[in-house]
Design an enzyme around this catalytic site. Structure first.
Site, mmCIF file in Angstrom:
data_model
loop_
_atom_site.group_PDB
_atom_site.id
_atom_site.type_symbol
_atom_site.label_atom_id
_atom_site.label_comp_id
_atom_site.label_asym_id
_atom_site.label_seq_id
_atom_site.Cartn_x
_atom_site.Cartn_y
_atom_site.Cartn_z
ATOM 1 N N ASP A 9 2.916 75.738 -12.645
ATOM 2 C CA ASP A 9 2.041 74.613 -13.005
ATOM 3 C C ASP A 9 0.841 74.679 -12.069
ATOM 4 O O ASP A 9 0.846 75.425 -11.086
ATOM 5 C CB ASP A 9 2.797 73.280 -12.822
ATOM 6 C CG ASP A 9 1.915 72.067 -13.097
ATOM 7 O OD1 ASP A 9 1.244 72.037 -14.142
ATOM 8 O OD2 ASP A 9 1.853 71.158 -12.243
ATOM 9 N N SER A 10 -0.165 73.851 -12.351
ATOM 10 C CA SER A 10 -1.309 73.802 -11.442
ATOM 11 C C SER A 10 -0.909 73.207 -10.095
ATOM 12 O O SER A 10 -1.600 73.423 -9.101
ATOM 13 C CB SER A 10 -2.426 72.946 -12.058
ATOM 14 O OG SER A 10 -1.968 71.620 -12.230
ATOM 15 N N CYS A 73 3.055 73.506 -17.679
ATOM 16 C CA CYS A 73 1.744 72.870 -17.570
ATOM 17 C C CYS A 73 1.172 72.802 -18.980
ATOM 18 O O CYS A 73 0.982 73.844 -19.624
ATOM 19 C CB CYS A 73 0.850 73.727 -16.678
ATOM 20 S SG CYS A 73 -0.858 73.189 -16.616
ATOM 21 N N GLU A 152 -1.183 63.982 -7.311
ATOM 22 C CA GLU A 152 -1.295 65.002 -6.264
ATOM 23 C C GLU A 152 -1.517 64.374 -4.885
ATOM 24 O O GLU A 152 -1.331 65.020 -3.873
ATOM 25 C CB GLU A 152 -2.414 66.006 -6.592
ATOM 26 C CG GLU A 152 -2.171 66.822 -7.866
ATOM 27 C CD GLU A 152 -1.331 68.092 -7.657
ATOM 28 O OE1 GLU A 152 -1.310 68.620 -6.534
ATOM 29 O OE2 GLU A 152 -0.681 68.522 -8.630
ATOM 30 N N CYS A 184 1.303 65.741 -20.172
ATOM 31 C CA CYS A 184 0.891 66.429 -18.946
ATOM 32 C C CYS A 184 2.099 66.304 -18.040
ATOM 33 O O CYS A 184 2.662 65.205 -17.895
ATOM 34 C CB CYS A 184 -0.322 65.755 -18.316
ATOM 35 S SG CYS A 184 -0.672 66.345 -16.638
ATOM 36 N N HIS A 186 2.448 66.158 -15.035
ATOM 37 C CA HIS A 186 2.302 65.240 -13.895
ATOM 38 C C HIS A 186 2.642 63.793 -14.278
ATOM 39 O O HIS A 186 2.973 62.984 -13.409
ATOM 40 C CB HIS A 186 0.864 65.234 -13.382
ATOM 41 C CG HIS A 186 0.484 66.408 -12.536
ATOM 42 N ND1 HIS A 186 0.349 67.673 -13.029
ATOM 43 C CD2 HIS A 186 0.185 66.485 -11.206
ATOM 44 C CE1 HIS A 186 -0.021 68.489 -12.039
ATOM 45 N NE2 HIS A 186 -0.122 67.789 -10.939
#
Ligand code: DGL
Length: 268
Positions: A9-10, A73, A152, A184, A186
């Site tokens: 993932d990012s 992701c 994040e 997403c 996240h």
């Protein structure tokens, strides 16, 4: 030791998928790569995200010889999944199709929503997939720029993220959806805030569990739910600050995330 499951993932978002995979397949070895040195992917050009996805995947395939690759992701899967599936002689799993299937299975009214990064929503990947498998549903998509940055930073329930959620979720509230896909990886970390804003009548769907089930089907014979005594190894790699990754990652994923290995891209 068998061949591991490789996942990327990012940043921290794919840890929601990693958690589901560790719970479902506890004896499997897992290698997770978080590209925190270059996150967020959402605002980047599609070609750039595709290049990152290829670079990470080439490295993981060469370094770890995985039995399956999971693109944990949505932004990367939306623009690179087809290319990655054609590139390697191993199963490559994304998060879009499993998430969409879950969403369609829970709606009662047929009015559904999907939220994601600007990159995911602008790619049209969800809209095309929904049109192909369920043209009768009334789909509202909304991009949520800023959500990833809150996650994040480890800030998932502040007043600021609540205010942002009220603004960004207005289109799905107006559309009176009865189910919303967190498109997403996240966003499950913001589930409490999102649920507060949407109220109890909207079912929130995360792609994590469904992706883990797809992975189980694709990965061949497995030790489902850990029937064997063996416990898999879990390796975490980050292109950013590894101490920060270990600290926040452990908070988000749990105790399996103990050490984090650094990886530097030569160009970053
Ligand atoms: N977690 C990723 C996704 O599912 C990417 C978020 C980002 O880096 O913008 O879309």
């Amino acid at each position: 030791m068998g061949r591991p499951i490789a996942m990327f993932d990012s940043g921290f978002g794919g840890l929601t998928v990693a958690r589901a995979v560790i719970d479902l397949l506890p004896s499997d070895d897992l290698v997770y790569f978080g590209d925190t040195g270059r996150y967020p992917y959402g605002p980047r050009a599609h070609g750039e995200v595709r290049d990152f996805a290829f670079q990470i995947s080439d490295w993981m395939v060469a370094e770890f010889d995985p039995k399956v690759l999971v693109v944990a992701c949505n932004t990367a899967a939306a623009v690179a999944l087809d290319g990655l599936q054609a590139r390697y002689d191993l199963p490559v799993i994304g998060v879009l199709e499993p998430g969409l299937n879950s969403l369609l299975s829970v709606t009662l009214t047929g009015r559904v929503g999907i939220i994601g990064t600007v990159g995911t929503v602008a790619s049209g990947a969800y809209q095309r997939a929904a049109e192909a498998v369920a043209p009768h549903v009334d789909l509202t998509c909304a991009a949520c720029p800023g959500f990833v940055e809150f996650v994040e930073r480890g800030e998932t329930e502040s007043e600021q993220v609540h205010v942002l959620a009220q603004r960004l979720l207005a289109p799905v509230i107006d559309a009176k959806v009865d189910a919303l896909l967190l498109g997403c990886t996240h966003y499950p970390f913001l589930a409490r805030t999102i649920a507060d804003v949407l109220g109890p009548d909207v079912v929130l769907v995360s792609s994590a569990d469904e992706t883990a089930f797809s992975l189980m089907r694709a990965a061949g014979p497995v030790d489902e739910f850990g029937a064997s005594e063996r416990r898999g190894t879990h390796t975490f790699v980050s292109s950013g600050d590894v101490d920060m990754f270990a600290r926040l990652g452990r908070q988000l994923l749990g105790p399996e995330l103990d050490t984090v290995v650094a990886h530097r891209w030569s160009s970053s």
